[in-house]
Design an enzyme around this catalytic site. Sequence first.
Site, short mmCIF file in Angstrom:
data_model
loop_
_atom_site.label_atom_id
_atom_site.label_comp_id
_atom_site.label_asym_id
_atom_site.label_seq_id
_atom_site.Cartn_x
_atom_site.Cartn_y
_atom_site.Cartn_z
N VAL A 58 0.81 -1.22 0.00
CA VAL A 58 0.00 0.00 0.00
C VAL A 58 0.84 1.26 0.00
O VAL A 58 0.34 2.34 -0.32
CB VAL A 58 -0.98 0.04 1.20
N SER A 136 -9.95 4.74 13.74
CA SER A 136 -9.80 4.21 15.10
C SER A 136 -10.31 5.21 16.11
O SER A 136 -10.21 6.43 15.91
CB SER A 136 -8.33 3.91 15.40
N TYR A 162 0.29 5.92 15.85
CA TYR A 162 -0.92 5.24 15.39
C TYR A 162 -2.12 6.18 15.45
O TYR A 162 -2.90 6.29 14.49
CB TYR A 162 -1.17 4.00 16.25
N SER A 165 -1.96 8.88 12.78
CA SER A 165 -2.23 8.32 11.45
C SER A 165 -3.72 8.10 11.24
O SER A 165 -4.26 8.36 10.16
CB SER A 165 -1.46 7.01 11.25
N LYS A 166 -4.41 7.62 12.27
CA LYS A 166 -5.84 7.36 12.14
C LYS A 166 -6.65 8.66 12.14
O LYS A 166 -7.69 8.75 11.45
CB LYS A 166 -6.32 6.43 13.26
N ILE A 195 -10.26 -3.92 19.48
CA ILE A 195 -10.77 -5.12 18.83
C ILE A 195 -9.90 -6.30 19.24
O ILE A 195 -8.66 -6.22 19.18
CB ILE A 195 -10.76 -4.96 17.29
#
Length: 251
Positions: A58, A136, A162, A165-166, A195
């Site tokens: 990606v 997220s 993280y 980025s979300k 999750i």
Amino acid sequence: MLRELEGKVALVTGGAGAIGAAVTEALARAGATVICADKVMPSAHAEQASVHPAQLDVTSQEDSVRLVADIVARHGALDILVNAAGVVSFGSAATLAESEWDRVLDINLKGVFLACQAAMAPMKANGFGRIVNIGSVVGKNAGNARPWLDAAEQARAGNVAYGVSKAGVHMLTLFLAKELAAHGVSVNAVAPGPIATSMTSGFPDALRALIPAGRMGTPADVARAALFLCAPDNGFVTGEILDVNGGMYCD
């Protein structure tokens, strides 16, 4: 089950991961032909006849353009894109290495942008498209750790790269929703809470106890939300960031 995606062609990035695999199977059960892509070729899914594995890095624009062109050439269209590719990362702003920041942003944000950019042209040409990005809760609540109460939580659960980025994925979703709405293409995001997967096995019990629903989510919970946003008759829902977090964060 109602096969409301019969005749539709979907691409799921991150198809080898827990959420990507659950989304792939949900779309296939709803009748879609699904290209399940990952950096390492995904293994076969239960719906083997309608699921086609593909290799995709990606972070490579060339890879994304190549795969989308191949899908259109083989199947005649690309109707649905679900961006589930992503990596987890831990570390506070004070300790995070520059290389880790770059790695996470490259995969989680740039990767989503490149896949969306590649998919836009065929969707606009057909006057139809559904793009669902996996964000997220951490991109909304600035992380679950509470270092003012317990410094150890920051050490175990801090994840600044993280979360950033979300948050970027959420904002990209809003920009694309406006850019593509007039072309019949909806763009939405699903923002899961914690999750239960192999990647969250170390999630602190103290934070798990803060989830009002009393449990962590499952990949199937996320897949059901994505399937809702992919429905052909759901075109008036766009620019939405759908929370799937058991009440952990509400806005």
